[in-house]
Structure formats: C-alpha cells, structure tokens
Design an enzyme around this catalytic site. Structure first.
Site, short mmCIF file in Angstrom:
data_model
loop_
_atom_site.label_atom_id
_atom_site.label_comp_id
_atom_site.label_asym_id
_atom_site.label_seq_id
_atom_site.Cartn_x
_atom_site.Cartn_y
_atom_site.Cartn_z
N GLY A 206 1.33 0.99 -0.71
CA GLY A 206 0.48 0.83 -1.89
C GLY A 206 -0.33 -0.44 -1.81
N ASN A 207 -0.89 -0.84 -2.92
CA ASN A 207 -1.67 -2.07 -2.98
C ASN A 207 -1.46 -2.73 -4.33
OD1 ASN A 207 -3.75 -0.94 -4.88
ND2 ASN A 207 -4.16 0.39 -3.11
N ARG A 208 -2.13 -3.85 -4.54
CA ARG A 208 -1.87 -4.68 -5.72
C ARG A 208 -2.69 -4.29 -6.95
NH1 ARG A 208 0.70 -9.53 -4.24
NH2 ARG A 208 0.78 -9.91 -1.99
N SER A 209 -3.48 -3.24 -6.87
CA SER A 209 -4.36 -2.90 -7.99
C SER A 209 -3.56 -2.56 -9.25
CB SER A 209 -5.24 -1.71 -7.61
OG SER A 209 -6.05 -1.33 -8.71
N ALA A 273 -8.57 1.30 -5.98
CA ALA A 273 -8.24 0.73 -4.68
C ALA A 273 -7.59 1.84 -3.85
CB ALA A 273 -7.29 -0.45 -4.84
#
Length: 413
Positions: A206-209, A273
């Site tokens: 995943g990512n930090r969005s 994102a």
C-alpha cells in the site's frame, strides 16, 4: 446574516427542517416562507419553533410592514429548498402570486435553488430551460442528488442533503451576488485514497495516502454545482455527503471503475495514489514465517497506467476538443537527475492529460497531512499555477482552475 428560507411544496420539505437548524445553529437570522402547498407537508408551527420567527406565506399578513418588499430587500441570502418544478417555472417567468415569489423578485443578494422532483420532471425540456434561464441571470441552481425518490423510483431528482445545501449556500455568500457555480450541470468523477495490492489474505502493498485531498476535491466540486462520483480506495476519512461513492481496493478495480465512470463524465480527476506495481502471484493462504523455509521472494508486475488509458480512450472516441477534461496528480520527489517540476513536466507529456497537479511528497509531507502545496501544470503550456494552504483551500483552487478550463473565464481568486 439575514436569510430567507423558501420552502416548496414537495415531500422533501421535511428535510429542510434540518437545513433550518444548520442555519440557526451557525448564528444566522432565518425567516421561513413556505408555499401554501409546503404547509401540507410541514406546518407553520414547525418552522416558527425552529426559526424563532413568525411564519407566513401571504402578502396580506402584516401589511403595514410591506413584507413582500421588505423581506427581499433585507435578505443577505435567499435559499429555496425544495425547489419544485413549479417554483422554478414561476421564478424563471417572474411570477409574483404569493409572498415567496414576491420576495424572489425583490431579492438583491445571492439566491440558491436546491431542486427536488421526480426524474422525468427534472429532465423535462421545460424545467431544463427554466434552470438555464435562472443560471443565466446569475442565480445558483444546484444539481439534484441521485437516489431513491418517492415510491419505488430512483434517479436524479432527490433533494441534496441539508449539509450539501448549507455548504453551497455559505460558498455562495463568500462570492456575493456575482458568484457563479462553475461546474453546474457537470458530472465529475474523482478518485481518492490509496490502492492496496494483496500479497495474501492478510498482507498487502500500500501507500501513505489518507484520501483527504480527494475528499476535499469532492466537496469543492459538489459545492461548485457538479454531480460528483467518488471512486474511493482506502481512505482514513469518510466520504462527504451528497456524492455517489464507488468502493475499490486494487489498481485493477480502480481501472475498471474509472473507465466505466469516465463514459459519462465531463471531468475526471485522478487524485488517488495508485500502486505502480502489484505482486505477480497472490497466495490464497497466509505466507508463514518459518525457520525451515527461505525468505519469500516477491515478484512484482506493472499495473496499468489508468490516467494514460483514460486520455487515449477519450482521444480515440472522436470527442471534440474540450468535451472532457482529464486531470492527473503527480506525487514526486527530486533526485540527482532532476527536480520535482522537471519530472512532473515529463510526466505531463507522457500522460497527455489536460492538467497535472504536482506535489512534493515525503514521509512528513502531503500524505495524511491537513495542508498541501501544489503546482498546477497545463498541457496548453500556460504558466504554472501555485496553490497552498489547507487541503480544502487547495481543492478550491484546483476546482476553480477546472472551471476556468471548461468555461474559458478567469478563475476566482
């Protein structure tokens, strides 16, 4: 602020009681003027109790105060909800058969209509012509929400939620009487949040969005008069009221939803994102950490370039220039080979979108924060536009720029 709240004769009148509460709790002085038909749905006692002011719909009550002139003159804002097909027609043709329509003719301040009616009524050529007439005079007319109507029918024609009308009314006052809803009548699709690519039933890439910027964009587009569709990946904030929400998880799911939504969208904003890569294989069971096995090797494959595909599909469809505006987002970091804007300019050329919103990201920048600083690049080659502040303020600047691109008028400052 002195507000006149006109209530039309529709079943949605009961929801306007909540709108009245929002106005009064915000400290505004509200005079409610229901039509005669509206009092069949909600009685005057309710409006008097919630507003703290006497309520009438007759030009012959308190004649010595000349209410049919005074109320419009004194009002700093007039809101009509629900605005029925009948009320829209009377307002467009300048009729003055009761206290509310007289007040509309006397109003000097901004006026906001929040329509609610059956889908066929809303889509009828006569109603559409009346709406366009009102908008051409500088009157703000919201798009109705889409959803369950009276009976078993569903479709566009549902009264927007009270919070949506309240936000639009406050935005209208900020611009005063010359404010226009730049996206009125437009359909806007916005992606938000971060995609998650599963490794196994438990883990994912995943990512930090957080989705905060995408949600703020949805609110700004909604307040600008658009019908908004939010393609929501993982978000740490709830979606706003008054927008259609399509839940997605992976980049492939987002691609499918975006291509489908773009078919009837005037504007597509890809602010999510999106993971560039996904695991080539997804384990059907949890990957175990055991001493007698080697560390797993995860092979990644590229995800499709959704933004580029949207542009290609639009361009190959034979659409006229400007029929659909596509906006991309670029979360960039600089390195020894180039700075953020250099990478962003190259990305704009590769993607082919109309606008690219660029931000410099990092562990403590943008993601999850309440503030942002962006540069808006245009394929047309116009000067880059900077916007900074809260994500709400940045979203307002982006939506204003989109309105400028669509309507060829100077964006509001």
């Amino acid at each position: 602020m002195r507000i006149v709240l006109g209530v039309g004769g529709g079943i949605a009148a009961y929801k306007v009681a909540s709108l009245l509460r929002l106005f009064t709790e915000a400290g505004h002085h509200v005079t409610v003027i229901p039509t005669e038909a509206a009092t069949r749905f909600v009685g005057t006692a309710t409006w008097e109790a919630l507003s703290g002011n006497p309520v009438s719909n007759s030009v012959f009550d308190d004649v010595h105060q000349v209410n049919h002139v005074r109320l419009g003159h004194e009002a700093e804002l007039v809101v009509i909800a629900p605005a029925t097909a009948d009320l829209l027609a009377k307002a467009a043709t300048g009729q003055a058969g009761d206290l509310l329509t007289n007040t509309l003719l006397m109003a000097h301040g901004p006026v906001l209509f929040a329509p609610a009616m059956h889908t066929e009524m809303w889509q009828h050529a006569a109603t559409r012509a009346n709406v366009e007439t009102l908008r051409s005079r500088g009157v703000a007319v919201l798009e109705p929400a889409t959803g369950r109507l009276t009976g078993s029918d569903s479709g566009p024609g549902r009264l927007p939620e009270p919070e949506v009308i309240f936000d639009a009314a406050m935005a209208l006052v900020e611009g005063q009487s010359d404010y226009q809803l730049p996206l009125a009548g437009k359909t806007v699709t916005i992606s938000a949040g971060g995609t998650r690519e599963p490794l196994d039933p438990v883990r994912f890439l995943g990512n930090r969005s957080s989705g905060k910027q995408g949600v703020a964009l949805a609110v700004a587009a909604r307040n600008a008069g658009a019908t908004v569709r939010l393609l929501a990946a993982h978000m740490e904030v709830p979606p706003p009221a008054g927008v259609e929400v399509v839940q997605v998880e992976t980049a492939l799911q987002l691609r499918e939803a975006a291509l489908a939504a773009a078919a009837d969208s005037d504007v597509v904003i890809m602010s999510a994102a999106v993971a560039d890569f996904r695991p080539a294989e997804v384990s059907s069971t949890k990957i175990k950490k055991r001493d007698d096995t080697a560390d797993p090797v995860i092979t990644l494959v590229r995800n499709p370039d959704i933004l580029h595909e949207l542009v290609e599909r639009r361009n190959s469809s034979g659409s006229a220039e400007g029929e659909q505006l596509i906006v991309g987002f670029a979360a960039e970091t600089g390195d020894s080979h180039g700075d953020v804007l250099a990478y962003a300019e190259a990305k704009l050329q590769r993607k082919g979108c109309d606008l690219l919103v660029v931000n410099h990201v990092g562990a403590d920048k943008v993601f999850g924060q309440d503030t942002n600083s962006v540069v808006i690049l245009a394929r047309s080659g116009s000067e880059p536009q900077e916007a900074s502040g809260t994500k709400t303020q940045v979203s307002a600047a982006i939506i204003s720029r989109i309105g400028f691109e669509l309507n060829h008028v100077s964006p509001r400052t």
